[in-house]
Design an enzyme around this catalytic site. Sequence first.
Site, PDB file in Angstrom:
ATOM      1  N   ASP A   1     -26.028  -0.154  14.643  1.00 57.30           N
ATOM      2  CA  ASP A   1     -25.021   0.818  14.219  1.00 57.30           C
ATOM      3  C   ASP A   1     -23.817   0.138  13.568  1.00 57.30           C
ATOM      4  O   ASP A   1     -23.320   0.595  12.542  1.00 57.30           O
ATOM      5  CB  ASP A   1     -24.553   1.651  15.409  1.00 57.30           C
ATOM      6  N   GLY A   2     -23.355  -0.937  14.160  1.00 59.01           N
ATOM      7  CA  GLY A   2     -22.220  -1.664  13.591  1.00 59.01           C
ATOM      8  C   GLY A   2     -22.532  -2.214  12.212  1.00 59.01           C
ATOM      9  O   GLY A   2     -21.687  -2.208  11.316  1.00 59.01           O
TER      10      GLY A   2
END
Length: 94
Positions: free
Chosen positions: A37-38
């Site tokens: 996600d990052g």
Amino acid sequence: MFKFYKSGSEKSLILFDLLSKQIDTNDFDAIVALGGDGHILDVLHQEYVKENPLPVYGINCGTIGFLLNDYAETENLSKEIKEAQVYNIHPLKV
């Protein structure tokens, strides 16, 4: 135009090697983010991505991957990207 952004994870590097051999990069215009996600949030903030508003398709190579798609080796990635549901998101600027 087709562009991969891969994170430094071992899974993303392996998947990049596999996909880069399978995909006809002239078949569609997209950016594929391989990571967590990052990583996809980082990709959305890249100058290249800001200047070239192409669809971004994320494949989970991280630990949670809440924002990303799972990948199975049997899938046809070109078809998956073409048939993906489009969401317009606007990452926060800090």
